[in-house]
Design a protein around this motif. Structure first.
Motif, short mmCIF file in Angstrom:
data_model
loop_
_atom_site.label_atom_id
_atom_site.label_comp_id
_atom_site.label_asym_id
_atom_site.label_seq_id
_atom_site.Cartn_x
_atom_site.Cartn_y
_atom_site.Cartn_z
N SER A 130 -10.20 -42.90 -52.23
CA SER A 130 -11.87 -43.09 -51.81
C SER A 130 -12.38 -44.25 -52.73
O SER A 130 -13.41 -44.78 -52.01
CB SER A 130 -12.41 -42.04 -51.86
OG SER A 130 -13.86 -42.00 -51.65
N VAL A 131 -12.72 -44.15 -54.06
CA VAL A 131 -13.30 -44.99 -54.70
C VAL A 131 -13.06 -46.96 -54.89
O VAL A 131 -14.04 -47.74 -54.46
CB VAL A 131 -12.79 -44.78 -56.03
CG1 VAL A 131 -13.40 -45.79 -57.45
CG2 VAL A 131 -13.46 -42.92 -56.70
N TYR A 132 -11.35 -47.44 -54.25
CA TYR A 132 -11.50 -48.47 -54.71
C TYR A 132 -12.02 -48.98 -52.76
O TYR A 132 -13.02 -49.64 -53.23
CB TYR A 132 -9.80 -48.54 -53.81
CG TYR A 132 -9.63 -49.73 -53.50
CD1 TYR A 132 -9.45 -50.66 -54.15
CD2 TYR A 132 -9.42 -50.36 -52.20
CE1 TYR A 132 -9.50 -51.72 -54.04
CE2 TYR A 132 -8.43 -51.42 -51.76
CZ TYR A 132 -8.88 -52.34 -52.55
OH TYR A 132 -8.84 -53.72 -52.39
N GLU A 133 -11.79 -48.05 -51.70
CA GLU A 133 -12.63 -48.32 -50.16
C GLU A 133 -14.15 -48.42 -50.58
O GLU A 133 -14.86 -49.28 -50.07
CB GLU A 133 -12.63 -47.16 -49.33
CG GLU A 133 -10.94 -47.05 -48.65
CD GLU A 133 -10.56 -46.26 -48.04
OE1 GLU A 133 -11.21 -45.37 -48.00
OE2 GLU A 133 -9.77 -46.25 -47.45
N LYS A 134 -15.03 -47.39 -51.93
CA LYS A 134 -16.96 -47.49 -51.46
C LYS A 134 -16.68 -48.73 -51.82
O LYS A 134 -17.71 -49.60 -52.01
CB LYS A 134 -16.99 -46.32 -52.35
CG LYS A 134 -18.45 -46.26 -52.74
CD LYS A 134 -18.80 -44.47 -52.96
CE LYS A 134 -20.00 -44.51 -52.62
NZ LYS A 134 -20.62 -43.56 -53.06
N TYR A 135 -16.02 -49.28 -53.37
CA TYR A 135 -16.39 -49.85 -54.44
C TYR A 135 -15.63 -51.19 -54.78
O TYR A 135 -16.58 -52.36 -55.49
CB TYR A 135 -16.37 -50.08 -55.88
CG TYR A 135 -17.76 -48.31 -56.08
CD1 TYR A 135 -18.46 -48.64 -56.12
CD2 TYR A 135 -17.06 -47.04 -56.05
CE1 TYR A 135 -19.74 -47.16 -56.00
CE2 TYR A 135 -17.88 -46.10 -56.64
CZ TYR A 135 -19.13 -46.17 -55.84
OH TYR A 135 -20.22 -45.11 -56.59
N HIS A 136 -14.98 -51.40 -54.08
CA HIS A 136 -13.94 -52.89 -54.07
C HIS A 136 -14.92 -53.78 -54.07
O HIS A 136 -15.05 -55.27 -54.01
CB HIS A 136 -12.19 -52.87 -52.65
CG HIS A 136 -11.76 -54.05 -53.32
ND1 HIS A 136 -12.00 -54.04 -53.83
CD2 HIS A 136 -11.71 -55.20 -51.63
CE1 HIS A 136 -10.48 -55.94 -53.59
NE2 HIS A 136 -10.95 -55.95 -52.17
#
Length: 162
Positions: A130-136
């Motif tokens: 989720s963090v990856y998808e949000k901040y990538h």
């Protein structure tokens, strides 16, 4: 409870400092080292304060070996301490290519060490995704390092998360 444990530890360490001729002081240093209640530097200072007679005992000789081992562990841990520069490493990716940490230099990168057999790791995996998808799109990269001994466990989980 933690306050009591700290008070007890300090009582023992004060005893060592006040009784450099007592064999029990060596045993208390040994216990503090074993419990990782003191750093090797603190333990060395206490050991150095012991009398020459006590330093000749079998228990004291054992402490010198344990101190050396603890110093090595502490030295190795410096490279992985929070805020320390990560040690250089490389490893194969699931598709067989080689990925090095140096490839991520200059980018905000989270290194996630996990294993398929680790329940807390598995519980955290969706949050990492989720963090990856949000901040990538804003520049965040994540390198997931699987600690699984069998290669297929990590690949299966990576496929499920993709």
């Amino acid at each position: 409870m933690m306050e009591l444990q700290e008070e007890y530890k300090n009582f023992e360490l004060d005893y060592v400092k006040e009784h450099p001729d007592a064999l029990i002081s060596v045993l208390l240093i040994d216990r503090a080292i074993g419990a990782r209640a003191v750093t090797s530097e603190e333990a060395q200072a206490m050991f150095d304060g012991l009398s020459p007679e006590i330093k000749k005992t079998k228990a004291a000789v054992s402490i010198t070996e344990k101190l050396e081992a603890q110093k090595k562990v502490e030295e190795n841990q410096k490279g992985t301490a929070v805020g320390a520069k990560a040690p250089a490493f490389s490893a194969p990716t699931p598709d067989g290519k080689e990925l090095a940490l140096a490839d991520a230099l200059g980018k905000v990168t989270l290194i996630d060490f996990w294993a398929a057999w680790c329940k807390p790791c598995r519980a955290e995996n969706p949050n990492v995704v989720s963090v990856y998808e949000k901040y990538h799109d804003k520049g965040l990269n994540i390198i997931g390092v699987s600690l699984d001994k069998q290669e297929t466990h990590g690949k299966k989980l990576l496929l499920k998360m993709a």
